[in-house]
Design a protein around this motif. Structure first.
Motif, PDB file in Angstrom:
ATOM      1  N   PRO A 126      -0.749  40.098  13.897  1.00 22.31           N
ATOM      2  CA  PRO A 126      -0.698  39.794  15.400  1.00 22.31           C
ATOM      3  C   PRO A 126      -1.595  41.188  15.987  1.00 22.31           C
ATOM      4  O   PRO A 126      -1.467  42.180  15.620  1.00 22.31           O
ATOM      5  N   TYR A 127      -2.318  40.834  17.175  1.00 25.49           N
ATOM      6  CA  TYR A 127      -2.851  41.941  17.876  1.00 25.49           C
ATOM      7  C   TYR A 127      -3.009  41.165  19.332  1.00 25.49           C
ATOM      8  O   TYR A 127      -2.949  39.943  19.622  1.00 25.49           O
ATOM      9  N   THR A 128      -3.174  42.183  20.287  1.00 25.79           N
ATOM     10  CA  THR A 128      -3.446  41.522  21.682  1.00 25.79           C
ATOM     11  C   THR A 128      -4.684  42.814  22.347  1.00 25.79           C
ATOM     12  O   THR A 128      -4.658  43.689  21.831  1.00 25.79           O
ATOM     13  N   SER A 129      -5.533  42.115  23.329  1.00 28.93           N
ATOM     14  CA  SER A 129      -6.484  43.111  23.904  1.00 28.93           C
ATOM     15  C   SER A 129      -6.873  42.392  25.222  1.00 28.93           C
ATOM     16  O   SER A 129      -7.091  41.258  25.066  1.00 28.93           O
ATOM     17  N   LYS A 130      -7.408  43.371  25.816  1.00 33.47           N
ATOM     18  CA  LYS A 130      -8.305  42.856  27.052  1.00 33.47           C
ATOM     19  C   LYS A 130      -9.733  43.273  26.805  1.00 33.47           C
ATOM     20  O   LYS A 130     -10.553  42.911  27.625  1.00 33.47           O
ATOM     21  N   HIS A 131      -9.763  43.652  25.698  1.00 32.25           N
ATOM     22  CA  HIS A 131     -11.210  44.396  25.491  1.00 32.25           C
ATOM     23  C   HIS A 131     -12.064  43.738  24.482  1.00 32.25           C
ATOM     24  O   HIS A 131     -13.394  43.644  24.433  1.00 32.25           O
ATOM     25  N   PHE A 132     -11.512  42.735  23.685  1.00 29.04           N
ATOM     26  CA  PHE A 132     -12.228  41.819  22.766  1.00 29.04           C
ATOM     27  C   PHE A 132     -11.438  40.390  22.519  1.00 29.04           C
ATOM     28  O   PHE A 132     -10.392  40.490  22.861  1.00 29.04           O
ATOM     29  N   VAL A 133     -12.165  39.385  22.048  1.00 29.80           N
ATOM     30  CA  VAL A 133     -11.596  38.136  21.892  1.00 29.80           C
ATOM     31  C   VAL A 133     -11.658  37.493  20.512  1.00 29.80           C
ATOM     32  O   VAL A 133     -12.948  37.935  20.031  1.00 29.80           O
ATOM     33  N   LEU A 134     -11.060  36.771  19.994  1.00 28.10           N
ATOM     34  CA  LEU A 134     -11.474  35.988  18.705  1.00 28.10           C
ATOM     35  C   LEU A 134     -12.155  34.749  18.993  1.00 28.10           C
ATOM     36  O   LEU A 134     -11.858  33.985  19.718  1.00 28.10           O
ATOM     37  N   ASP A 135     -13.446  34.748  18.706  1.00 31.43           N
ATOM     38  CA  ASP A 135     -14.421  33.494  19.057  1.00 31.43           C
ATOM     39  C   ASP A 135     -14.037  32.387  18.008  1.00 31.43           C
ATOM     40  O   ASP A 135     -13.859  31.128  18.565  1.00 31.43           O
ATOM     41  N   ARG A 136     -13.937  32.693  16.717  1.00 33.14           N
ATOM     42  CA  ARG A 136     -13.923  31.784  15.953  1.00 33.14           C
ATOM     43  C   ARG A 136     -13.603  32.252  14.434  1.00 33.14           C
ATOM     44  O   ARG A 136     -14.032  33.359  14.074  1.00 33.14           O
ATOM     45  N   LYS A 137     -12.944  31.494  13.676  1.00 35.94           N
ATOM     46  CA  LYS A 137     -12.841  31.597  12.069  1.00 35.94           C
ATOM     47  C   LYS A 137     -13.846  30.855  11.587  1.00 35.94           C
ATOM     48  O   LYS A 137     -13.873  29.816  11.413  1.00 35.94           O
ATOM     49  N   ILE A 138     -14.544  31.675  10.617  1.00 33.46           N
ATOM     50  CA  ILE A 138     -15.436  30.983   9.738  1.00 33.46           C
ATOM     51  C   ILE A 138     -15.114  30.892   8.310  1.00 33.46           C
ATOM     52  O   ILE A 138     -14.648  31.972   7.735  1.00 33.46           O
ATOM     53  N   GLU A 139     -14.798  29.772   7.902  1.00 37.96           N
ATOM     54  CA  GLU A 139     -14.115  29.461   6.435  1.00 37.96           C
ATOM     55  C   GLU A 139     -15.074  29.589   5.603  1.00 37.96           C
ATOM     56  O   GLU A 139     -15.867  28.798   5.307  1.00 37.96           O
ATOM     57  N   GLY A 140     -15.133  30.817   4.680  1.00 36.63           N
ATOM     58  CA  GLY A 140     -16.118  30.786   3.684  1.00 36.63           C
ATOM     59  C   GLY A 140     -15.482  30.716   2.228  1.00 36.63           C
ATOM     60  O   GLY A 140     -14.346  30.689   2.165  1.00 36.63           O
ATOM     61  N   CYS A 141     -16.238  31.235   1.298  1.00 42.27           N
ATOM     62  CA  CYS A 141     -15.930  31.219  -0.088  1.00 42.27           C
ATOM     63  C   CYS A 141     -16.516  32.285  -0.937  1.00 42.27           C
ATOM     64  O   CYS A 141     -17.934  32.656  -0.633  1.00 42.27           O
ATOM     65  N   GLN A 142     -15.942  32.558  -1.875  1.00 39.47           N
ATOM     66  CA  GLN A 142     -16.751  33.797  -2.670  1.00 39.47           C
ATOM     67  C   GLN A 142     -17.145  33.080  -3.822  1.00 39.47           C
ATOM     68  O   GLN A 142     -16.695  32.422  -4.548  1.00 39.47           O
ATOM     69  N   MET A 143     -18.270  33.440  -4.567  1.00 39.67           N
ATOM     70  CA  MET A 143     -18.725  33.195  -5.841  1.00 39.67           C
ATOM     71  C   MET A 143     -19.053  34.132  -6.677  1.00 39.67           C
ATOM     72  O   MET A 143     -19.538  35.146  -6.163  1.00 39.67           O
ATOM     73  N   VAL A 144     -19.079  33.917  -7.945  1.00 39.79           N
ATOM     74  CA  VAL A 144     -19.252  35.196  -8.788  1.00 39.79           C
ATOM     75  C   VAL A 144     -19.649  34.686 -10.047  1.00 39.79           C
ATOM     76  O   VAL A 144     -19.515  33.816 -10.528  1.00 39.79           O
ATOM     77  N   LEU A 145     -20.941  35.509 -10.655  1.00 42.98           N
ATOM     78  CA  LEU A 145     -21.682  34.933 -11.643  1.00 42.98           C
ATOM     79  C   LEU A 145     -20.799  34.792 -13.003  1.00 42.98           C
ATOM     80  O   LEU A 145     -20.224  35.967 -13.237  1.00 42.98           O
ATOM     81  N   SER A 146     -21.013  33.733 -13.592  1.00 47.03           N
ATOM     82  CA  SER A 146     -20.503  33.765 -14.891  1.00 47.03           C
ATOM     83  C   SER A 146     -21.247  33.919 -16.063  1.00 47.03           C
ATOM     84  O   SER A 146     -21.263  34.859 -16.829  1.00 47.03           O
ATOM     85  N   SER A 147     -22.488  33.385 -16.064  1.00 43.04           N
ATOM     86  CA  SER A 147     -23.638  33.550 -16.979  1.00 43.04           C
ATOM     87  C   SER A 147     -24.831  32.980 -16.299  1.00 43.04           C
ATOM     88  O   SER A 147     -24.723  31.557 -16.081  1.00 43.04           O
ATOM     89  N   LEU A 148     -25.731  33.677 -16.375  1.00 43.83           N
ATOM     90  CA  LEU A 148     -27.162  33.478 -15.685  1.00 43.83           C
ATOM     91  C   LEU A 148     -27.523  32.391 -16.472  1.00 43.83           C
ATOM     92  O   LEU A 148     -28.096  32.468 -17.522  1.00 43.83           O
ATOM     93  N   ILE A 149     -28.120  31.245 -15.658  1.00 44.73           N
ATOM     94  CA  ILE A 149     -28.754  30.013 -16.323  1.00 44.73           C
ATOM     95  C   ILE A 149     -30.274  29.959 -16.030  1.00 44.73           C
ATOM     96  O   ILE A 149     -30.586  30.552 -14.963  1.00 44.73           O
ATOM     97  N   GLU A 150     -30.895  30.422 -17.131  1.00 45.28           N
ATOM     98  CA  GLU A 150     -32.453  30.770 -16.992  1.00 45.28           C
ATOM     99  C   GLU A 150     -33.016  29.476 -16.258  1.00 45.28           C
ATOM    100  O   GLU A 150     -32.860  28.563 -16.260  1.00 45.28           O
ATOM    101  N   THR A 151     -34.115  30.257 -15.246  1.00 44.99           N
ATOM    102  CA  THR A 151     -34.771  29.534 -14.081  1.00 44.99           C
ATOM    103  C   THR A 151     -36.257  29.700 -14.238  1.00 44.99           C
ATOM    104  O   THR A 151     -36.495  31.089 -14.044  1.00 44.99           O
ATOM    105  N   PRO A 152     -37.192  29.056 -14.419  1.00 45.20           N
ATOM    106  CA  PRO A 152     -38.397  29.273 -14.295  1.00 45.20           C
ATOM    107  C   PRO A 152     -38.986  29.904 -12.951  1.00 45.20           C
ATOM    108  O   PRO A 152     -38.648  29.639 -12.053  1.00 45.20           O
ATOM    109  N   ILE A 153     -39.751  30.913 -13.133  1.00 44.99           N
ATOM    110  CA  ILE A 153     -40.525  31.508 -11.882  1.00 44.99           C
ATOM    111  C   ILE A 153     -41.835  31.238 -11.873  1.00 44.99           C
ATOM    112  O   ILE A 153     -42.570  31.517 -12.598  1.00 44.99           O
TER     113      ILE A 153
END
Length: 228
Positions: A73-100
């Motif tokens: 919880p918070y209150t303020s006259k100096h800032f407002v919450l515009d939006r919540k961006i629902e994101g996700c985290q990804m972590v490398l398991s094992s790099l799959i070879e890709t041609p460059i």
């Protein structure tokens, strides 16, 4: 639990306590990036947030709190919450070879304006010109024009985050982003760190990351505040 797994729960906090400590500003126990570098903040103790947000809001026009939890919880006259961006985290398991097949070049400070303009064209809001200082950036040029870029953002002693995966709309669906993410992932592995990334839930790029060997690990919310 390993230190690496612990850092994944609160990546901004650990980045600002470790590899990116030089960019850190602290208010009432909460930590934020210098707003000229990156508009992100994080906390551990919820009781710190009220005073911390009040102080940081005086230094910038807008910012994000990054957490895998709900906001206290918070209150303020100096800032407002515009939006919540629902994101996700990804972590490398094992790099799959890709041609460059493209000529991938490491970008320099001479390219900062081009990077900024490309990122803001495709994905406005997160990137600052000095975000370039957070890590290495790589790009692909066509006819002398930067058309695709991928860089490194948050860093701890354990991981480096891939970010700013952006391709100009005129050059989409040509495999440029996939090759850049693959290349930057290789550079992170060469540095003996673990590659991670964040994106929004349902992002069309998630299958691309999965084809490179990344796996979804957890939700990560981006709470966007606008300062009055």
């Amino acid at each position: 639990m390993s230190h690496f797994k612990e850092t994944l729960k609160n990546p901004v906090w650990f980045a600002l306590n470790e590899a990116h400590e030089k960019f850190s500003v602290t208010y009432n126990g909460a930590k934020f990036y210098d707003p000229e570098i990156c508009p992100f903040g994080a906390f551990v103790d919820p009781s710190t947030i009220q005073l911390a947000l009040e102080a940081y809001a005086k230094t910038c026009e807008s910012f994000f709190l990054v957490t895998n939890k709900d906001l206290p919880p918070y209150t303020s006259k100096h800032f407002v919450l515009d939006r919540k961006i629902e994101g996700c985290q990804m972590v490398l398991s094992s790099l799959i070879e890709t041609p460059i097949t493209e000529n991938i070049v490491r970008l320099t400070h001479h390219d900062i304006a081009d990077i900024y303009n490309l990122v803001w064209l495709v994905m406005p809001g997160y990137y600052r010109r000095r975000t370039f200082e957070m890590g290495e950036y790589y790009g692909i040029f066509k006819e002398g024009k930067l058309v695709s870029v991928t860089g490194q953002r948050m860093q701890t002693n354990d991981f480096i985050e891939i970010s700013a995966v952006v391709t100009h709309p005129d050059y989409g669906r040509k495999g440029l982003a996939k090759q850049l993410v693959y290349h930057v992932t290789q550079q992170i592995l060469k540095a003996n760190k673990k590659p991670i990334l964040h994106t929004t839930k349902g992002n069309a790029a998630i299958p691309l990351y999965e084809r490179l060997g990344y796996q979804l690990t957890r939700d990560m919310n981006w709470w966007h505040f606008h300062c009055k």
